[in-house]
Design a protein around this motif. Sequence first.
Motif, PDB file in Angstrom:
ATOM      1  N   ILE A   1       8.980  43.549  38.017  1.00 22.12           N
ATOM      2  CA  ILE A   1       8.634  42.620  36.940  1.00 22.12           C
ATOM      3  C   ILE A   1       7.648  41.563  37.409  1.00 22.12           C
ATOM      4  CG2 ILE A   1       9.543  41.109  35.135  1.00 22.12           C
ATOM      5  CD1 ILE A   1      10.562  44.082  35.084  1.00 22.12           C
ATOM      6  N   ASN A   2       7.887  40.997  38.583  1.00 25.58           N
ATOM      7  CA  ASN A   2       6.992  39.964  39.106  1.00 25.58           C
ATOM      8  C   ASN A   2       7.149  39.883  40.617  1.00 25.58           C
ATOM      9  OD1 ASN A   2       9.594  38.377  37.826  1.00 25.58           O
ATOM     10  ND2 ASN A   2       9.026  37.524  39.821  1.00 25.58           N
TER      11      ASN A   2
ATOM     12  N   SER B   1      10.799  40.673  42.088  1.00 24.58           N
ATOM     13  CA  SER B   1      11.987  40.805  41.243  1.00 24.58           C
ATOM     14  C   SER B   1      11.869  42.078  40.413  1.00 24.58           C
ATOM     15  CB  SER B   1      12.115  39.605  40.301  1.00 24.58           C
ATOM     16  OG  SER B   1      12.376  38.420  41.007  1.00 24.58           O
ATOM     17  N   TYR B   2      12.962  42.792  40.333  1.00 24.45           N
ATOM     18  CA  TYR B   2      13.008  44.080  39.656  1.00 24.45           C
ATOM     19  C   TYR B   2      14.134  44.125  38.626  1.00 24.45           C
ATOM     20  CZ  TYR B   2      10.470  45.562  43.871  1.00 24.45           C
ATOM     21  OH  TYR B   2       9.568  45.666  44.911  1.00 24.45           O
TER      22      TYR B   2
END
Lengths: 144, 144
Positions: free
Chosen positions: A50-51, A59-60
């Motif tokens: 995600i970021n 972050s996942y």
Amino acid sequence: MGMLTRIDHIGIACHDLDTTVEFYRTTYGFEVFHAEVNEEQGVREAMLKINETSDGGASYIQLLQPLTEDSPVGKWLAKNGEGVHHIAFGTADVDAEADAVREKGVRVLYDSPRAGSMGSRITFLHPKDCHGVLTELVTSATDH
Amino acid sequence: MGMLTRIDHIGIACHDLDTTVEFYRTTYGFEVFHAEVNEEQGVREAMLKINETSDGGASYIQLLQPLTEDSPVGKWLAKNGEGVHHIAFGTADVDAEADAVREKGVRVLYDSPRAGSMGSRITFLHPKDCHGVLTELVTSATDH
């Protein structure tokens, strides 16, 4: 203290990984960054990045389909239905962090960290000691 | 597509905010970054900042104590007990993202975004349309 430096991932249990991956792709545009089977954990999983994070990690969203009904995630799904299964904090030293929280009276589920996604090393804290949240500590293969 | 640019926070429901804040502080070293009461949402809440994110925002743990038993979080707690209540993705444009997911057939709980933590604007997606995950979309006061 303060050595957990990121939200590494949110682990979400689902009945069918392909269907759920497709939901996240078509609804939000999130693509699969990595997929693997973890026999020890009893899951087939997909990581959606995600970021990136200020500690040099990322972050996942981690989507988890149990390999069997009697695996931990399989039993959890049968009881709770699809939803957030656990959250994970990233750290450069999962061994030291696990020892530190154990000394504070939080039950750590593994004697020593085991293999997680993408070459990471992970452990879990008992949800009853964490206000109902199954909490993972993870050192990724790129943490240093 | 792909305009959700971070995991903004993980919302965790608890019976007693002070006790839970103290757990996160003593166990992990996480400090309260911001606290407020949101009467419209029916919660007293604390935001623990975990890391900054590559889109210029940050990721938080959001601890939520219901103001009353008949509030949405109060009812959720009575049914589920303490645990992860929702997850939130950050976006620069919550209005556009809410419209986009609505067009894909996902139920959006508010006609237009409402006030969230720290001056943010938020909406929620129906968990039954999101594989069991109550999903928030949020534009923070500093998103642009």
